[in-house]
Structures are given as structure tokens and as C-alpha cells.
Design an enzyme around this catalytic site. Sequence first.
Site, mmCIF file in Angstrom:
data_model
loop_
_atom_site.group_PDB
_atom_site.id
_atom_site.type_symbol
_atom_site.label_atom_id
_atom_site.label_comp_id
_atom_site.label_asym_id
_atom_site.label_seq_id
_atom_site.Cartn_x
_atom_site.Cartn_y
_atom_site.Cartn_z
ATOM 1 N N THR A 192 32.974 56.938 55.678
ATOM 2 C CA THR A 192 31.614 56.667 56.145
ATOM 3 C C THR A 192 30.623 57.066 55.049
ATOM 4 O OG1 THR A 192 31.067 58.881 57.000
ATOM 5 C CG2 THR A 192 32.392 57.466 58.426
ATOM 6 N N SER A 193 29.350 56.818 55.310
ATOM 7 C CA SER A 193 28.325 57.402 54.447
ATOM 8 C C SER A 193 27.453 58.309 55.324
ATOM 9 C CB SER A 193 27.493 56.302 53.787
ATOM 10 O OG SER A 193 26.926 55.471 54.785
ATOM 11 N N LYS B 67 28.673 60.304 49.577
ATOM 12 C CA LYS B 67 27.878 61.149 48.675
ATOM 13 C C LYS B 67 27.095 62.243 49.405
ATOM 14 C CE LYS B 67 25.860 57.418 46.807
ATOM 15 N NZ LYS B 67 26.793 56.302 46.965
ATOM 16 N N GLU C 229 36.055 61.644 43.790
ATOM 17 C CA GLU C 229 35.879 60.840 42.569
ATOM 18 C C GLU C 229 34.953 59.651 42.810
ATOM 19 O OE1 GLU C 229 37.687 61.187 39.143
ATOM 20 O OE2 GLU C 229 35.715 60.267 39.121
ATOM 21 N N VAL D 20 30.813 58.911 42.414
ATOM 22 C CA VAL D 20 30.096 58.515 41.187
ATOM 23 C C VAL D 20 30.938 57.490 40.434
ATOM 24 C CG1 VAL D 20 29.105 59.284 39.000
ATOM 25 C CG2 VAL D 20 29.033 60.798 40.988
ATOM 26 N N LEU E 295 36.138 54.746 38.535
ATOM 27 C CA LEU E 295 36.131 55.165 37.130
ATOM 28 C C LEU E 295 36.395 56.670 37.061
ATOM 29 C CD1 LEU E 295 32.985 53.175 35.880
ATOM 30 C CD2 LEU E 295 35.397 52.536 35.657
ATOM 31 N N GLY F 281 24.658 39.333 47.419
ATOM 32 C CA GLY F 281 25.098 40.536 48.137
ATOM 33 C C GLY F 281 25.191 41.760 47.246
ATOM 34 N N GLU G 133 21.089 46.209 48.344
ATOM 35 C CA GLU G 133 20.969 46.637 49.741
ATOM 36 C C GLU G 133 20.158 45.568 50.489
ATOM 37 O OE1 GLU G 133 22.269 49.410 51.159
ATOM 38 O OE2 GLU G 133 23.243 49.906 49.271
ATOM 39 N N ASP H 93 19.811 56.284 45.113
ATOM 40 C CA ASP H 93 21.269 56.258 45.019
ATOM 41 C C ASP H 93 21.721 56.857 43.684
ATOM 42 O OD1 ASP H 93 24.027 55.192 45.724
ATOM 43 O OD2 ASP H 93 23.629 54.063 43.887
ATOM 44 N N LYS I 232 23.846 60.562 42.646
ATOM 45 C CA LYS I 232 24.963 60.663 41.706
ATOM 46 C C LYS I 232 24.660 61.674 40.603
ATOM 47 C CE LYS I 232 26.477 56.037 42.919
ATOM 48 N NZ LYS I 232 26.276 54.599 42.680
#
Lengths: 359, 359
Positions: free
Chosen positions: B89-90, B113, B140, B143, B147, B204, B207, B218, B222
Site C-alpha cells: 500500500t501507500s 514511502k 529498496e 527510492v 534500482l 498515464g 498522477e 514525491d 525520496k
Amino acid sequence: MLNLAIVGPGLVGSEFIAQITRAKLPFVRIVAISNSRRMLLNANGLSPASWTTDLAASSTQTDLAELARHTASTATGTPGTRSVIVDCTSSEHVAKQYPNWLGQGLSIVTPNKKAFSGDSALWKDIFESAKKSKSLVYHESTVGAGLPILSTLKDLVETGDSISRIEGIFSGTLSYLFNNFSSPSPTVASASFSSIVTKAKSLGYTEPDPRDDLNGMDVARKVVILARVAGLELDLKTLEVQNIVPKELQSATSAEEFMKALPSADKHFDALNEEARKEGCVLRYVGCVDPVNGCSVKLAKYPLSHPFAALTGSDNIVAFTTSYFPSPLIIQGAGAGAAVTSFGMFSDLLKIARVNGLC
Amino acid sequence: MLNLAIVGPGLVGSEFIAQITRAKLPFVRIVAISNSRRMLLNANGLSPASWTTDLAASSTQTDLAELARHTASTATGTPGTRSVIVDCTSSEHVAKQYPNWLGQGLSIVTPNKKAFSGDSALWKDIFESAKKSKSLVYHESTVGAGLPILSTLKDLVETGDSISRIEGIFSGTLSYLFNNFSSPSPTVASASFSSIVTKAKSLGYTEPDPRDDLNGMDVARKVVILARVAGLELDLKTLEVQNIVPKELQSATSAEEFMKALPSADKHFDALNEEARKEGCVLRYVGCVDPVNGCSVKLAKYPLSHPFAALTGSDNIVAFTTSYFPSPLIIQGAGAGAAVTSFGMFSDLLKIARVNGLC
């Protein structure tokens, strides 16, 4: 506790000892150090401050079997403790001991490419022995020094990603030579190839005989390692490797003689460069792992907009093109030097520490 | 065995279940799945083939405390087994449960996050609770998605490297907008900023209300996470964040109204672009962690030879400048999307598996 044996404390090994000492990790202890002649053994830990003089004064002759027994014994019967041999040599003889050492419960951390790019039988022995005895083997610094190349590839493979292509510039020396010889900037007039090699040699960027860089064998070893980590069977003997030393210079009997004769090859390299420039490209010496089209090590042309064209200094770069990353995952930075090589080894050591719940 | 509870199986969560199912790891089992309304619990493992229909048909209302108790209990008394909550979820509400869950012996893997960029008290609670109960927390994908950015930073920090600067493009959306609006190629005539935003929205890439990208929040989250992993104290409230939505458009009452009014800002963006171009630069929206000069999130100018200028598509990029890497270590690639986000979470899961000696 991690009990370390440092084998071959030269430039990289000394830096590694300095880095772990500076980091003051409470769970790391050096219990053995050996160079090709002498060794120091102490189950309670050696002094990182005085090891150079202590080793020089040691009267104990190096005996790798004894060093391994001693190091393994420091972890026996102590839960949470693991013994690790940190092989800082580039010796094939040392590499051949790994299966036996792993079988004794010793783990391995090393930048030594020999074990992983040599006979595929040795590769198999190493990982079977590690699996059987639950020992750990990490060798991040064998490709791109401390750049997180092998750990990333391992994650891609183990998460079931499908690798289409691994392509990169894996030699700091060849990176430097071609970044300078074949610049994407139209305003940079290129110096002659021989003069760039001469400068690189004087800066200590090349092997004592630069043909040992130009023959591509160091890159070939790294490509073999990448291919094997990617799950392919590849052998140095069957890999196509382009030796860019012109044929007539391959037989020069010394590095001096080779360097003296190198300007005679400038026309040849100028012609290659001009051909690339006409196609809007630069020259780069590249290693490539491709499960479908095969692996290769060669001088190739890249368009100016390609990330390889923009490389500077002696940086390494790798591009992973995969099913998860159709637009490639790229990692770039210094791929040689004592500090970054040692950092890669130190990162490996932390992985072992995490498995043991130490950090 | 790793027993997983998947919380919030939307786009990323479904992809994660698909990836771990495809990889056929013998040591992974899903023991719980919950969305905001229903949950499925089964200590013997749920069927990855039918979970969507099973969940839709479940009559059990979601109760996160019950889900946590159930998941933790599946590992109790079974050595070598660990329970992991995979929070897809966020949600801030879910994030606030972490300290409690970790205290119950549950480990956490998440791209959410909120827990790591919110109140610093929550950050401390999480890592203290994990330390006390020997549980593991990996994030991981918070951010740069998959990667290997945070794992690399963690290694640099833990090996005692000194971080001078972490600089990067951490929003796929803002990467796409400025790579297209401010191209290093002199032959590419730039479209208007508003038309590029319109195109990105239709693809898309933004947001629902593009102001949620353009306000930089956002990226700010990060940067807070990177700073904290680097050992700095940083809070969203004290971080300097440049909102590039022109003041007069910030009050637009809907996304539609904002999009309609956006062309009125084209002159403003064109002027910024022209100013950069005159200095031989491009515009990039960049987050920066600098222990000496402070952290920032802003639109900045970069020379054409800089790696950020050559970025294409919606790639993320990060450059770590450190004592080991005075010429920066650079990582680049897709930093958003279900496949790569899930890959990052799967890599985290493998780290937990390695700690448990499972792979």
C-alpha cells in the site's frame, strides 16, 4: 564475530585492512595475515596498527594449509562466529584451495578473478563445496571493483528475470585509452593512439607491458564471470576475444620494444577512428554477454547518444537489458583502484555479517 | 521457509505475487493476503493461482492486527522460518503498524514511502523495534524502485565511506517531462511544456492531478529517505522543496481546471529553458543530499556533458560522490512501474532469505 585471514596484503589488502580498521566494527577481528613468505597467526586477533612490522619480523614461514586450519579453528564451537579468508592475491594457486577451504567451513571474499574465470570444473567445485558446508563465497570486486554489478546481476537472476544482454566497458585502462582517443566532442582533436598509451603507462594506468591490457584477456575473464553468474556455461578458451595489438607488434620481445614500435600502428587506429566518426560513432572496447547471440570481447562502434560514448576518465560501465529492464539498468563509476576494490570486498564482508546477524 | 502476508495487492502487489510464483522458490509461501475490505488467511499457504477469486469471495473482514498475529504465529517455534509482511500500500495507517509488527518478530518489505519519509519518531521506532526483536526491514523500492540505490548507499555508509553528495532524478514523471522539454540535442525543437504534460498525462505517466508530481513532494520524500539512510537527520517539514506549479495555477480547483490553464505558464517555462540553453545547459528536476551544504529539491541547470543531461524516457538516475568515489558512482534505469518496483521488493525478500540461510 567474523575472524579474518588476509592472504596477500599488497596494495588492495593493505587498503582493506585500513578500511575495516577505520570502520571500527565490533564484530571483525583479523586472526591471520600472510604474504608469499611469512605469516602471522593469532586466534585472539592481530594488531591492525603494527601488522606490517609484525609480519616482516615473523619467523613463521607461510603455509596456506596451516593458515586455513588455524583460521577455521577460531570459529569452531563458537556459535555466531564465522571464519573468512580474504584472498587479496591474483594467484591461481591460492584460488585452487577454495573448494577445500570452503569444505572446512571457511568463507571466501576475494577480488581474485582466477577461480571464477578459469576451469569451469573449479567453478563447480567451489559452489558445490560452499553449498554442502553452508560456507559463503563473495567476489563482487572481480568485475568492476566496488560497483554493485555482480550483486545486481545475482538479484536479477534469482528473481527470475530474463537477461537479454549484459554489455559493458570493464577495463579502466581500455576505458581511458578510448575515451581519450575517440571522443564524442567534435572539437576535441584526438592525440595519436600511441601517445595516449604512453601517457597512460606513465600514469601507472596500464600493466607494465600494455599488451596485457590491449589483448583483452582481463576483460575476457570478467565476461566469463558475468556469463557464469547469469547461469551460462562459458569458458575462456571458447570466448571470442579481439586482441587489438596489431599482429606485427605481438611478437615484440619486451614492453620497451613494443612501446618503441607502437607509433607504427597509429595510422591503423586513426583509420578505425575516422571510420567510426563518419558513422557518427566512437570506438569503445566492450565485453558482451548475450545468451542468444553469444558472448564477445571486442572493439566496437557506439553512436554519440549512447551512454558508453559519454564515458570519461577510466570509468567502467555496465548495461543490463532484461525483461524487467527493457530500457537498460546502468551502473557506472571507477572500476579499478585500491579504495574501490577494497570497498567491494568490504561490502561482501558485510553480506556475510548480515547472514550471521551481526549487522 | 519465508511466510508472506501481502497487504494491498493492487498493481504492484499482484505483480509481486506473479514474480515470486514464476520464480518457484521452494522456501516462499503466502500465508495471508488482504485488501482494504477482505482478507485471506491460511497457515499452510494460499494458492497463487486463484488468490484473486478467493479474496473476492472471502467473508473475512480485513483486520490488520489479526492478520499480523496469524502471520507471526506461522513462524513461531519453527527454526529457520521467518514471517514477512509485504506492504504494497501507500498507506500511512499501515506504515504506523510497523514498530508493533516488528516487535512481534515480523519482518517488513515495502515500497511504501510513508514510514521512512514521515515523522522521524516513526523512523526511530521502526529501527529500534527491528533491532530489539532481530526482525528485518527492507525498503529498496521506496527510492528508484528496483534500482540498487539504497542497498549501495547502505554499503557505502556501513563501510565507513564519507558521503559528499547524493544527487539524482528520482521522479519518472519529472524525468520524462524535462528530458522532452529540455533536450541536449540542438536539432530537437522543444514542444510547449503544457503539451508535454498533456501527453504524459494521457500516457498515464502522471498522477491524476499532475500538480501532485510538479509540486516535488514525491521527490522530497525520496530525498528524506536517502538522507536518513546516509545518517543525516532530515524532515519533510524542514526540506527546501521547489513547487514548479506557477503560483496562479496552484489554486485551480480541479485537475481539469489546472490542465486547461496550464498553457498560460508556457511562456514562463520557455524563458527558463532559453536561459539554460544560453548557458549551454538543460533543465532537470533534481533532489540532492549534501551533508555540508544542505539538502534540496529543485529545478536546476546541468551542462550538456553531464550524465543527467543525456537521460532519456522516464529513467531515474543517481550519482553518489564519496571519498571512495570522488568521480561519482552512477546508477540509472527505470525507477517506476510495477515490474521494477516488484523486482526491488523481491530483491529485499532474497536478502531476508539469505539471512535465514535459504539461498
